[in-house]
Write a protein that holds these residues in place. Structure first.
Motif, PDB file in Angstrom:
ATOM      1  N   LYS A 364       0.808  -1.216   0.000  1.00 41.48           N
ATOM      2  CA  LYS A 364       0.000   0.000   0.000  1.00 41.48           C
ATOM      3  C   LYS A 364       0.841   1.266   0.000  1.00 41.48           C
ATOM      4  O   LYS A 364       0.294   2.371  -0.030  1.00 41.48           O
ATOM      5  CB  LYS A 364      -0.925   0.014   1.229  1.00 41.48           C
ATOM      6  CG  LYS A 364      -1.872  -1.166   1.337  1.00 41.48           C
ATOM      7  CD  LYS A 364      -2.977  -1.091   0.298  1.00 41.48           C
ATOM      8  CE  LYS A 364      -4.018  -2.179   0.544  1.00 41.48           C
ATOM      9  NZ  LYS A 364      -5.115  -2.122  -0.442  1.00 41.48           N
ATOM     10  N   VAL A 365       2.163   1.139   0.055  1.00 46.21           N
ATOM     11  CA  VAL A 365       3.056   2.298   0.053  1.00 46.21           C
ATOM     12  C   VAL A 365       4.180   2.065  -0.951  1.00 46.21           C
ATOM     13  O   VAL A 365       4.402   0.937  -1.413  1.00 46.21           O
ATOM     14  CB  VAL A 365       3.657   2.549   1.462  1.00 46.21           C
ATOM     15  CG1 VAL A 365       2.574   2.986   2.441  1.00 46.21           C
ATOM     16  CG2 VAL A 365       4.372   1.300   1.968  1.00 46.21           C
ATOM     17  N   ASP A 369       7.919   6.963   0.682  1.00 49.41           N
ATOM     18  CA  ASP A 369       6.737   7.440   1.412  1.00 49.41           C
ATOM     19  C   ASP A 369       7.032   7.576   2.902  1.00 49.41           C
ATOM     20  O   ASP A 369       7.731   6.745   3.492  1.00 49.41           O
ATOM     21  CB  ASP A 369       5.559   6.484   1.228  1.00 49.41           C
ATOM     22  CG  ASP A 369       4.948   6.564  -0.150  1.00 49.41           C
ATOM     23  OD1 ASP A 369       5.336   7.468  -0.913  1.00 49.41           O
ATOM     24  OD2 ASP A 369       4.086   5.712  -0.455  1.00 49.41           O
ATOM     25  N   VAL A 371       5.477   7.305   6.628  1.00 50.66           N
ATOM     26  CA  VAL A 371       4.374   6.540   7.218  1.00 50.66           C
ATOM     27  C   VAL A 371       4.263   6.864   8.702  1.00 50.66           C
ATOM     28  O   VAL A 371       5.235   7.243   9.350  1.00 50.66           O
ATOM     29  CB  VAL A 371       4.567   5.021   7.013  1.00 50.66           C
ATOM     30  CG1 VAL A 371       4.501   4.663   5.539  1.00 50.66           C
ATOM     31  CG2 VAL A 371       5.873   4.544   7.625  1.00 50.66           C
ATOM     32  N   GLN A 375      -0.419   2.988  10.492  1.00 50.99           N
ATOM     33  CA  GLN A 375      -0.864   3.196   9.115  1.00 50.99           C
ATOM     34  C   GLN A 375      -0.793   1.871   8.370  1.00 50.99           C
ATOM     35  O   GLN A 375       0.172   1.116   8.497  1.00 50.99           O
ATOM     36  CB  GLN A 375       0.022   4.232   8.422  1.00 50.99           C
ATOM     37  CG  GLN A 375      -0.335   4.484   6.955  1.00 50.99           C
ATOM     38  CD  GLN A 375       0.566   5.514   6.310  1.00 50.99           C
ATOM     39  OE1 GLN A 375       1.109   6.384   6.985  1.00 50.99           O
ATOM     40  NE2 GLN A 375       0.743   5.411   5.001  1.00 50.99           N
ATOM     41  N   ILE A 377       0.165  -0.432   5.616  1.00 48.78           N
ATOM     42  CA  ILE A 377       1.188  -0.381   4.576  1.00 48.78           C
ATOM     43  C   ILE A 377       1.063  -1.529   3.580  1.00 48.78           C
ATOM     44  O   ILE A 377       1.672  -1.515   2.512  1.00 48.78           O
ATOM     45  CB  ILE A 377       2.597  -0.386   5.187  1.00 48.78           C
ATOM     46  CG1 ILE A 377       2.808  -1.651   6.036  1.00 48.78           C
ATOM     47  CG2 ILE A 377       2.825   0.874   6.032  1.00 48.78           C
ATOM     48  CD1 ILE A 377       4.227  -1.823   6.531  1.00 48.78           C
TER      49      ILE A 377
END
Length: 451
Positions: A364-365, A369, A371, A375, A377
């Motif tokens: 997801k990243v 990025d 973070v 969160q 990921i």
């Protein structure tokens, strides 16, 4: 000489009225006219029953007028306000606004007129199954629509010519405190459910202590907890739980306590009774706990090669698609795919800590990025050298693989409440912690049967 005759009632009334102020005379005139009209237009008994009207008794504030008009207490029936009938439709899976309007007896033209009648109608583009729409329709024309997202909040649209007025309706539930405690015999979930806690409340309890306890690896038989939380009621019916106010968890004979506190700036966090934040730099586990297929073991037999290879990390077995969290704040320094690791992510935390997440189903990243802790990921998968869906998690300190179950105790501790805030903190939290303990003592007394 004849004795004076008693004055007639009319003469006496006329004589008295001459002495009244003008405003009283006007009042009498209005009341007299109203009573006359009421008497003439009084409906039959059958008509009264159909209207189901309740009589209103008129009384005069001036005692002199009341004396002169003793029969002015006849009932007067007010004009009834017509009630609005609402047609309710619940959003189903696969629904859109056009389908829902059709079920309510309205057309796409009605939908277009409604959606263009107020910019706030865009809120209905985010409807989900379980939400409710209520329609007020008169003579086949939409007069009002209420969109309920939940039991407490709704958006009301009311026709005003060709447009629709909008307002948000919010109901305030009644809040009461509740208490639960349990001893773990097999799992936290089973113990919590037997104590009357739902899944969300159990997970929130785990989240509060997630910086101190790995609920996938560290839980043992005999661990126990107690929790004080809010329950919310609407019209006497429970509609859900609120915040956890205070909790205590004993894990392997070590007891952790947490209390909810809103500071003078309006920020809300959980703290120890001494004022140290429960939040720390790293979570004990990077996902919701399920079951663990392999503990930290440097001489683990590899599941595919069947040879002894270092297993510098922890495997968390979970179903495919389970969200994976960042264990702490940091920056993604690598996110890609290799044959052994499958989809993987590496996060740099500060200068000396890295965490790795392997065998992901999806990332997801991306590399570079930033973070935040908790969160999402990626999601659990079985890519690379993996025989079943699981997350392989590694924790490196100064470039050396370390057991995250033990190394976190050596990292810097959380900040405490500022000294200037401490009196306010103690005043707010000590009664809550006392209530937590009082509930526990009451249960002990009930179990033992004596004081």
């Amino acid at each position: 000489m004849k004795a004076p005759q008693p004055k007639s009632l009319f003469n006496r009334l006329a004589q008295r009225l001459k002495t009244f102020p003008r405003r009283h005379l006007i009042t009498v005139s209005v009341l007299g006219a109203a009573l006359l009209i009421t008497h003439v237009l009084t409906p039959t008994e059958d008509t009264k029953a159909k209207r189901n009207a309740k009589p209103i008794k008129l009384t005069l504030q001036d005692p002199e007028l009341q004396e002169l008009l003793p029969d002015a207490a006849d009932p007067v029936t007010p004009t009834l306000v017509p009630t609005i009938e609402w047609h309710k439709e619940k959003v189903r899976s696969g629904d859109n606004l056009s389908l829902i309007f059709q079920r309510a007896g309205l057309s796409d033209r009605d939908l277009y007129e409604f959606m263009s009648g107020n910019p706030d109608t865009k809120a209905l583009k985010r409807i989900h199954p379980g939400h409710e729409l209520e329609f007020h329709i008169e003579e086949d024309r939409l007069q009002g629509l209420r969109y309920r997202q939940n039991r407490l909040e709704s958006e009301l649209f009311t026709r005003s010519g060709q447009k629709f007025d909008h307002k948000t309706e919010t109901l305030q539930p009644d809040t009461h405190t509740a208490y639960r405690e349990a001893v773990i015999k097999s799992s936290l979930f089973i113990a919590g459910q037997k104590a009357g806690m739902n899944a969300n409340l159990i997970m929130e309890l785990a989240n509060i202590f997630g910086w101190d306890i790995d609920f996938g690896l560290d839980i043992r038989k005999g661990d126990h907890f107690k929790v004080l939380f809010e329950e919310r009621f609407l019209n006497g019916e429970k509609i859900g739980n609120g915040n956890i106010l205070a909790a205590e968890f004993t894990n392997q004979k070590t007891t952790y306590k947490a209390v909810r506190y809103e500071d003078s700036k309006g920020d809300v966090h959980y703290y120890t009774p001494e004022g140290r934040s429960m939040r720390k730099a790293f979570l004990r586990a990077p996902l919701d706990f399920r079951r663990i297929s392999s503990n930290f073991n440097p001489r683990r037999l590899h599941p595919i090669t069947k040879t002894v290879r270092p297993h510098r990390g922890t495997d968390y077995a979970a179903s495919r698609g389970t969200p994976v969290w960042a264990a702490g704040d940091g920056r993604v320094i690598r996110a890609g795919y290799t044959k052994p690791n499958g989809n993987y992510i590496v996060i740099q935390h500060g200068n000396n800590v890295q965490t790795k997440y392997l065998h992901l189903h999806k990332r997801k990243v991306r590399t570079g990025d930033r973070v935040k802790q908790r969160q999402v990921i990626g999601t659990v998968g079985s890519t690379g050298y993996s025989t079943a869906p699981h997350l392989h998690y590694e924790f490196l300190l100064d470039g050396v693989h370390r057991n995250p179950r033990t190394v976190l105790d050596k990292l810097p501790k959380a900040r405490s409440i500022a000294s200037s805030e401490m009196p306010r903190f103690l005043q707010a939290t000590q009664p809550i912690l006392a209530a937590l303990e009082n509930h526990h003592q009451q249960i002990l007394v009930a179990k033992t049967g004596h004081n």
